[in-house]
Design a protein around this motif. Sequence first.
Motif, PDB file in Angstrom:
ATOM      1  N   ILE A 150       0.833  -1.200   0.000  1.00  0.00           N
ATOM      2  CA  ILE A 150       0.000   0.000   0.000  1.00  0.00           C
ATOM      3  C   ILE A 150       0.870   1.252   0.000  1.00  0.00           C
ATOM      4  CG2 ILE A 150      -1.682   1.332   1.329  1.00  0.00           C
ATOM      5  CD1 ILE A 150      -2.818  -1.304   2.355  1.00  0.00           C
ATOM      6  N   MET A 151       1.946   1.226   0.790  1.00  0.00           N
ATOM      7  CA  MET A 151       2.828   2.386   0.883  1.00  0.00           C
ATOM      8  C   MET A 151       3.560   2.630  -0.426  1.00  0.00           C
ATOM      9  SD  MET A 151       4.333   1.674   4.699  1.00  0.00           S
ATOM     10  CE  MET A 151       3.218   1.618   6.122  1.00  0.00           C
ATOM     11  N   ARG A 152       3.882   1.568  -1.152  1.00  0.00           N
ATOM     12  CA  ARG A 152       4.550   1.748  -2.442  1.00  0.00           C
ATOM     13  C   ARG A 152       3.587   2.250  -3.509  1.00  0.00           C
ATOM     14  NH1 ARG A 152       7.269  -3.392  -1.142  1.00  0.00           N
ATOM     15  NH2 ARG A 152       9.439  -2.959  -0.604  1.00  0.00           N
ATOM     16  N   LEU A 153       2.347   1.761  -3.470  1.00  0.00           N
ATOM     17  CA  LEU A 153       1.362   2.172  -4.474  1.00  0.00           C
ATOM     18  C   LEU A 153       0.890   3.606  -4.254  1.00  0.00           C
ATOM     19  CD1 LEU A 153      -0.831  -1.069  -4.722  1.00  0.00           C
ATOM     20  CD2 LEU A 153       0.822  -0.212  -6.398  1.00  0.00           C
ATOM     21  N   THR A 154       0.851   4.060  -3.018  1.00  0.00           N
ATOM     22  CA  THR A 154       0.404   5.424  -2.713  1.00  0.00           C
ATOM     23  C   THR A 154       1.617   6.229  -2.240  1.00  0.00           C
ATOM     24  OG1 THR A 154      -0.217   4.722  -0.458  1.00  0.00           O
ATOM     25  CG2 THR A 154      -1.919   4.654  -2.157  1.00  0.00           C
ATOM     26  N   ASN A 155       1.639   6.602  -0.990  1.00  0.00           N
ATOM     27  CA  ASN A 155       2.803   7.214  -0.372  1.00  0.00           C
ATOM     28  C   ASN A 155       2.639   7.084   1.144  1.00  0.00           C
ATOM     29  OD1 ASN A 155       1.466   9.772   0.724  1.00  0.00           O
ATOM     30  ND2 ASN A 155       1.049   9.971  -1.473  1.00  0.00           N
ATOM     31  N   ASN A 156       3.696   7.357   1.855  1.00  0.00           N
ATOM     32  CA  ASN A 156       3.697   7.116   3.292  1.00  0.00           C
ATOM     33  C   ASN A 156       2.826   8.108   4.059  1.00  0.00           C
ATOM     34  OD1 ASN A 156       5.584   5.068   2.770  1.00  0.00           O
ATOM     35  ND2 ASN A 156       7.260   6.538   2.856  1.00  0.00           N
ATOM     36  N   THR A 157       2.693   9.315   3.545  1.00  0.00           N
ATOM     37  CA  THR A 157       1.809  10.284   4.187  1.00  0.00           C
ATOM     38  C   THR A 157       0.357   9.823   4.110  1.00  0.00           C
ATOM     39  OG1 THR A 157       3.322  12.101   3.637  1.00  0.00           O
ATOM     40  CG2 THR A 157       1.051  12.679   4.180  1.00  0.00           C
ATOM     41  N   PHE A 158      -0.051   9.347   2.933  1.00  0.00           N
ATOM     42  CA  PHE A 158      -1.397   8.809   2.792  1.00  0.00           C
ATOM     43  C   PHE A 158      -1.598   7.629   3.726  1.00  0.00           C
ATOM     44  CE2 PHE A 158      -4.063   5.472   0.989  1.00  0.00           C
ATOM     45  CZ  PHE A 158      -5.268   6.132   0.842  1.00  0.00           C
ATOM     46  N   ALA A 159      -0.584   6.777   3.838  1.00  0.00           N
ATOM     47  CA  ALA A 159      -0.691   5.612   4.714  1.00  0.00           C
ATOM     48  C   ALA A 159      -0.917   6.037   6.157  1.00  0.00           C
ATOM     49  CB  ALA A 159       0.572   4.760   4.601  1.00  0.00           C
ATOM     50  N   MET A 160      -0.209   7.068   6.610  1.00  0.00           N
ATOM     51  CA  MET A 160      -0.363   7.531   7.990  1.00  0.00           C
ATOM     52  C   MET A 160      -1.761   8.098   8.222  1.00  0.00           C
ATOM     53  SD  MET A 160       1.072   7.704  10.897  1.00  0.00           S
ATOM     54  CE  MET A 160       0.117   8.178  12.324  1.00  0.00           C
ATOM     55  N   ILE A 161      -2.282   8.828   7.249  1.00  0.00           N
ATOM     56  CA  ILE A 161      -3.635   9.377   7.377  1.00  0.00           C
ATOM     57  C   ILE A 161      -4.676   8.255   7.406  1.00  0.00           C
ATOM     58  CG2 ILE A 161      -5.384  10.799   6.230  1.00  0.00           C
ATOM     59  CD1 ILE A 161      -3.089  12.521   5.149  1.00  0.00           C
ATOM     60  N   PHE A 162      -4.491   7.251   6.564  1.00  0.00           N
ATOM     61  CA  PHE A 162      -5.424   6.117   6.536  1.00  0.00           C
ATOM     62  C   PHE A 162      -5.346   5.311   7.833  1.00  0.00           C
ATOM     63  CE2 PHE A 162      -6.638   1.796   4.845  1.00  0.00           C
ATOM     64  CZ  PHE A 162      -7.986   2.090   4.750  1.00  0.00           C
ATOM     65  N   ILE A 163      -4.142   5.170   8.367  1.00  0.00           N
ATOM     66  CA  ILE A 163      -3.961   4.500   9.660  1.00  0.00           C
ATOM     67  C   ILE A 163      -4.748   5.227  10.746  1.00  0.00           C
ATOM     68  CG2 ILE A 163      -2.267   4.071  11.495  1.00  0.00           C
ATOM     69  CD1 ILE A 163      -0.238   3.471   9.224  1.00  0.00           C
ATOM     70  N   SER A 164      -4.648   6.541  10.760  1.00  0.00           N
ATOM     71  CA  SER A 164      -5.377   7.335  11.750  1.00  0.00           C
ATOM     72  C   SER A 164      -6.879   7.182  11.579  1.00  0.00           C
ATOM     73  CB  SER A 164      -4.981   8.806  11.629  1.00  0.00           C
ATOM     74  OG  SER A 164      -3.582   8.972  11.828  1.00  0.00           O
ATOM     75  N   PHE A 165      -7.335   7.133  10.327  1.00  0.00           N
ATOM     76  CA  PHE A 165      -8.773   6.937  10.068  1.00  0.00           C
ATOM     77  C   PHE A 165      -9.253   5.600  10.633  1.00  0.00           C
ATOM     78  CE2 PHE A 165     -11.981   4.963   7.296  1.00  0.00           C
ATOM     79  CZ  PHE A 165     -13.041   5.835   7.497  1.00  0.00           C
ATOM     80  N   LEU A 166      -8.474   4.545  10.441  1.00  0.00           N
ATOM     81  CA  LEU A 166      -8.842   3.237  10.970  1.00  0.00           C
ATOM     82  C   LEU A 166      -8.913   3.263  12.496  1.00  0.00           C
ATOM     83  CD1 LEU A 166      -6.689   0.853   8.721  1.00  0.00           C
ATOM     84  CD2 LEU A 166      -9.164   1.231   8.612  1.00  0.00           C
ATOM     85  N   LEU A 167      -7.935   3.896  13.117  1.00  0.00           N
ATOM     86  CA  LEU A 167      -7.923   3.973  14.579  1.00  0.00           C
ATOM     87  C   LEU A 167      -9.129   4.747  15.099  1.00  0.00           C
ATOM     88  CD1 LEU A 167      -4.138   4.667  15.203  1.00  0.00           C
ATOM     89  CD2 LEU A 167      -5.393   2.598  15.826  1.00  0.00           C
ATOM     90  N   LEU A 168      -9.431   5.869  14.467  1.00  0.00           N
ATOM     91  CA  LEU A 168     -10.578   6.671  14.899  1.00  0.00           C
ATOM     92  C   LEU A 168     -11.886   5.898  14.720  1.00  0.00           C
ATOM     93  CD1 LEU A 168      -9.556  10.152  13.440  1.00  0.00           C
ATOM     94  CD2 LEU A 168      -9.446   9.403  15.822  1.00  0.00           C
ATOM     95  N   THR A 169     -11.964   5.089  13.662  1.00  0.00           N
ATOM     96  CA  THR A 169     -13.154   4.258  13.459  1.00  0.00           C
ATOM     97  C   THR A 169     -13.311   3.247  14.585  1.00  0.00           C
ATOM     98  OG1 THR A 169     -12.953   4.473  11.051  1.00  0.00           O
ATOM     99  CG2 THR A 169     -14.289   2.645  11.892  1.00  0.00           C
ATOM    100  N   GLY A 170     -12.216   2.584  14.951  1.00  0.00           N
ATOM    101  CA  GLY A 170     -12.274   1.614  16.035  1.00  0.00           C
ATOM    102  C   GLY A 170     -12.637   2.241  17.369  1.00  0.00           C
ATOM    103  N   ILE A 171     -12.067   3.408  17.653  1.00  0.00           N
ATOM    104  CA  ILE A 171     -12.364   4.090  18.915  1.00  0.00           C
ATOM    105  C   ILE A 171     -13.818   4.545  18.955  1.00  0.00           C
ATOM    106  CG2 ILE A 171     -11.799   6.093  20.340  1.00  0.00           C
ATOM    107  CD1 ILE A 171      -8.941   5.905  19.248  1.00  0.00           C
ATOM    108  N   ALA A 172     -14.312   5.077  17.833  1.00  0.00           N
ATOM    109  CA  ALA A 172     -15.708   5.529  17.783  1.00  0.00           C
ATOM    110  C   ALA A 172     -16.674   4.372  18.009  1.00  0.00           C
ATOM    111  CB  ALA A 172     -15.988   6.194  16.428  1.00  0.00           C
ATOM    112  N   LEU A 173     -16.400   3.222  17.409  1.00  0.00           N
ATOM    113  CA  LEU A 173     -17.254   2.052  17.627  1.00  0.00           C
ATOM    114  C   LEU A 173     -17.211   1.603  19.084  1.00  0.00           C
ATOM    115  CD1 LEU A 173     -16.509  -0.063  14.418  1.00  0.00           C
ATOM    116  CD2 LEU A 173     -18.616   1.165  14.982  1.00  0.00           C
ATOM    117  N   ALA A 174     -16.028   1.696  19.701  1.00  0.00           N
ATOM    118  CA  ALA A 174     -15.917   1.323  21.110  1.00  0.00           C
ATOM    119  C   ALA A 174     -16.745   2.243  21.998  1.00  0.00           C
ATOM    120  CB  ALA A 174     -14.446   1.356  21.539  1.00  0.00           C
TER     121      ALA A 174
END
Length: 299
Positions: A150-174
């Motif tokens: 994923i990091m090679r196909l996009t870029n590392n900044t996008f990966a970090m933003i997507f990582i944060s989105f996943l974490l926020l989704t998990g926390i919101a569901l909790a």
Amino acid sequence: FSTIAGGVFNYLYMGNMTTITSVTRKTLFSIFTGIAFIGAAVGYFGMVEDSGTKVGMQPFNEDSSECDDKSEKKGRSLSYYLVWFKKMAKRRAFWIIIFCNLYWAVMCGFYGKILPTAVGAVFSDRKLVFLPSIFAGVAYLVGSIGWPYIMRLTNNTFAMIFISFLLLTGIALAILILPFDAATNLDTTASTYITPKPYIVIIISLVIGLADSGFTILYYAVVGKVFVEDTAAGYAIVDAGFCTFYVLAMFITPFVSLHVLLFMQIGIVLMTSCAVTLGLRKYLVPETLESLEEAVQSS
């Protein structure tokens, strides 16, 4: 693999237990102690075998990032590490990495300790307590393989933003399915925003495990880049910071409600995302992760 195996063992063997006998406790402690000794032995002899390469272990000259024969023969003294720390402390990236330990400690404490406890307070089926470790482990394994692509196909900044989105989704569901006192009150009767369902617990575990695997790869790659002069000392500082923040995160848990803790995590995730994408931007260039396989192995 160890997380998945441990979760499956607990699910199958301890899922229906209401009490643990003295014999069972001693047996489990003996098994875990043996595994710890085996792991320590493998790590020690593996390091001894690889110590001849001295990759990333060379001391640096105070006036240069290059190694010199005199300092290498002399070895590492307390004064060397003081000089190293003073040099590192002048870098903004050093303090951003230390701050990232706060995120890591809080998230590991949540899905490793707090989430299973809260699940046990909400659901009557004890086996559900062990689901987070199983599915988080599976997601971590899949993410460790998939994130480099994923990091090679996009870029590392996008990966970090997507990582944060996943974490926020998990926390919101909790927040939606767990009562505010679920982390400290196993007999809670507090209401929830939506009806708790086992599949939501699985989703939370999957997204957090997937996000954590991606952050681990990025984090270790950046740490290796920042502490290139002496990665051994750098990782020691990182581990010390993680343990310190982990203790603090677990210490405050009994004194605040679970929802307050989760909203604090939202703030920490947002600050970490901004700190990494903006403060460590130059370390997120493709060259930073040119050895992604080594970063995956470290994670």
